[in-house]
Design a protein around this motif. Structure first.
Motif, mmCIF file in Angstrom:
data_model
loop_
_atom_site.group_PDB
_atom_site.id
_atom_site.type_symbol
_atom_site.label_atom_id
_atom_site.label_comp_id
_atom_site.label_asym_id
_atom_site.label_seq_id
_atom_site.Cartn_x
_atom_site.Cartn_y
_atom_site.Cartn_z
ATOM 1 N N ALA A 1 41.313 32.569 36.218
ATOM 2 C CA ALA A 1 40.922 34.088 36.433
ATOM 3 C C ALA A 1 40.882 34.652 37.653
ATOM 4 N N ARG A 2 40.514 33.764 38.747
ATOM 5 C CA ARG A 2 40.698 34.351 40.055
ATOM 6 C C ARG A 2 42.028 34.442 40.671
ATOM 7 N N THR A 3 42.698 33.504 40.280
ATOM 8 C CA THR A 3 44.245 33.493 40.444
ATOM 9 C C THR A 3 45.073 34.495 40.127
ATOM 10 N N PHE A 4 44.797 34.824 38.681
ATOM 11 C CA PHE A 4 45.273 36.007 37.927
ATOM 12 C C PHE A 4 44.955 37.351 38.719
ATOM 13 N N GLU A 5 43.731 37.549 38.977
ATOM 14 C CA GLU A 5 43.481 38.748 39.739
ATOM 15 C C GLU A 5 43.970 38.869 40.912
ATOM 16 N N ALA A 6 43.831 37.905 41.691
ATOM 17 C CA ALA A 6 44.580 38.029 43.113
ATOM 18 C C ALA A 6 45.921 38.250 42.895
ATOM 19 N N GLY B 1 47.204 40.644 41.295
ATOM 20 C CA GLY B 1 47.189 41.987 41.028
ATOM 21 C C GLY B 1 47.152 42.369 39.536
ATOM 22 N N PHE B 2 46.960 41.387 38.838
ATOM 23 C CA PHE B 2 46.802 41.957 37.158
ATOM 24 C C PHE B 2 45.561 42.860 37.157
ATOM 25 N N PRO B 3 45.755 43.775 36.080
ATOM 26 C CA PRO B 3 44.403 44.886 35.991
ATOM 27 C C PRO B 3 43.516 44.414 35.042
ATOM 28 N N ALA B 4 43.995 43.662 34.427
ATOM 29 C CA ALA B 4 42.937 42.956 33.128
ATOM 30 C C ALA B 4 43.389 41.576 32.799
ATOM 31 N N LEU B 5 42.356 40.896 32.145
ATOM 32 C CA LEU B 5 42.442 39.502 31.557
ATOM 33 C C LEU B 5 42.346 39.405 30.124
ATOM 34 N N ALA C 1 33.419 35.896 37.195
ATOM 35 C CA ALA C 1 34.305 35.447 38.183
ATOM 36 C C ALA C 1 35.386 36.563 38.998
ATOM 37 N N VAL C 2 35.369 37.482 37.941
ATOM 38 C CA VAL C 2 36.526 38.638 38.501
ATOM 39 C C VAL C 2 35.813 39.866 38.462
ATOM 40 N N SER C 3 36.469 40.933 39.025
ATOM 41 C CA SER C 3 36.146 42.166 38.801
ATOM 42 C C SER C 3 36.872 43.103 37.730
ATOM 43 N N ARG D 1 28.450 41.346 24.282
ATOM 44 C CA ARG D 1 27.726 42.086 25.221
ATOM 45 C C ARG D 1 27.207 41.199 26.280
ATOM 46 N N GLU D 2 26.673 40.245 25.956
ATOM 47 C CA GLU D 2 26.026 39.369 26.848
ATOM 48 C C GLU D 2 27.081 38.746 27.751
ATOM 49 N N THR D 3 28.159 38.543 27.410
ATOM 50 C CA THR D 3 29.055 37.701 28.166
ATOM 51 C C THR D 3 29.564 38.703 29.312
ATOM 52 N N GLY D 4 29.573 40.070 28.894
ATOM 53 C CA GLY D 4 30.376 41.050 29.726
ATOM 54 C C GLY D 4 31.841 41.231 29.413
ATOM 55 N N ALA D 5 32.320 40.835 28.348
ATOM 56 C CA ALA D 5 33.678 41.279 28.024
ATOM 57 C C ALA D 5 33.956 42.387 27.370
ATOM 58 N N VAL D 6 35.032 43.017 27.456
ATOM 59 C CA VAL D 6 34.980 44.448 27.279
ATOM 60 C C VAL D 6 35.880 44.439 25.750
ATOM 61 N N GLY D 7 36.524 43.331 25.266
ATOM 62 C CA GLY D 7 37.062 43.459 24.121
ATOM 63 C C GLY D 7 37.166 41.810 23.577
#
Length: 236
Positions: A22-27, A29-33, A66-68, A91-97
């Motif tokens: 996940a951190r690799t994909f965020e780094a 430049g992907f805006p969501a995962l 792990a990601v923002s 909701r407890e995981t923090g996932a948006v979808g």
């Protein structure tokens, strides 16, 4: 997670299976995962569809922490949880979808009207704040005489139930324009394949969202196999 995209510019969502990927994909430049359940299963040593719910939710929570960037998660068929409990655990995981499937390996395709009612209950429990991607498995399961027609019937039912997007997994690219035209403004998720159309072409065909399933994990494992062979050769 907004999907108001120009034609030819779908939202491309890599599929991480752990915090490091996940951190690799965020780094990059992907805006969501978008976490694929099959990739998580493989990374944890389970067969696809056999990951215990607690392990899946824990894996999703680790990625989110792990990601923002926003993270959605494939939660298979909901693990037998009631809509209210499923939404609470998401909701407890923090996932948006969430990505929710309308079949399983044992029983095949679910009754579309019953599944639509269940999706409506998930939507009611979640409110508008949770992105609901309804996977349509008409192309995935054997014995469907008219996959495109079956996919359209199911997609329309799921849209009425409150789905934000439909995902006719493994739909041939040639079928995407017809599905998108018949569904109007409803966003459509397409599966990216190594030998398939480019992201831009998938967008022109009607996809507004592109995901990978476990494909990126499998490509990574091929690279790891090459590295393992190199290290083994040096050790001999």
């Amino acid at each position: 997670m907004h999907l108001d995209r120009a034609a030819g510019d779908p939202l491309v969502l890599p599929g991480p299976w752990d915090a490091a990927s996940a951190r690799t994909f965020e780094a990059a430049g992907f805006p969501a995962l978008a976490i694929p359940s099959a990739a998580v299963a493989a990374s944890l040593g389970h067969e696809d569809g056999a990951t215990p719910a607690d392990e899946m939710f824990a894996a999703v929570a680790r990625v989110v922490r792990a990601v923002s960037v926003p993270v959605t998660a494939d939660l298979e068929g909901g693990y037998g949880l009631s809509p209210a409990e499923l939404v609470e655990r998401v909701r407890e995981t923090g996932a948006v979808g969430v990505n929710l499937e309308d079949s399983d390996a044992t029983n095949g395709l679910k009754d579309p009207e019953a599944h639509a009612e269940w999706l409506a209950e998930v939507r009611a429990a979640a409110g508008p704040g949770l992105f609901l991607n309804a996977r349509v498995d008409a192309y995935l399961r054997e014995g469907v005489a008219d996959p495109a027609g079956e996919a359209l019937v199911r997609a329309r039912l799921y849209a009425v139930a409150g789905a934000d997007c439909v995902y006719p997994i493994k739909a041939p690219p040639a079928d995407l324009p017809g599905l998108r035209a018949a569904l109007g403004d409803l966003p459509v998720n397409a599966l990216a394949l190594p030998d398939g159309p480019s992201f831009a072409e998938l967008g022109r065909l009607g996809a507004t969202r592109v995901t990978f399933g476990p494909g990126l994990l499998f490509r990574s494992l091929r690279g790891l196999a090459d590295l393992a062979a190199e290290v083994r050769a040096q050790a001999q």
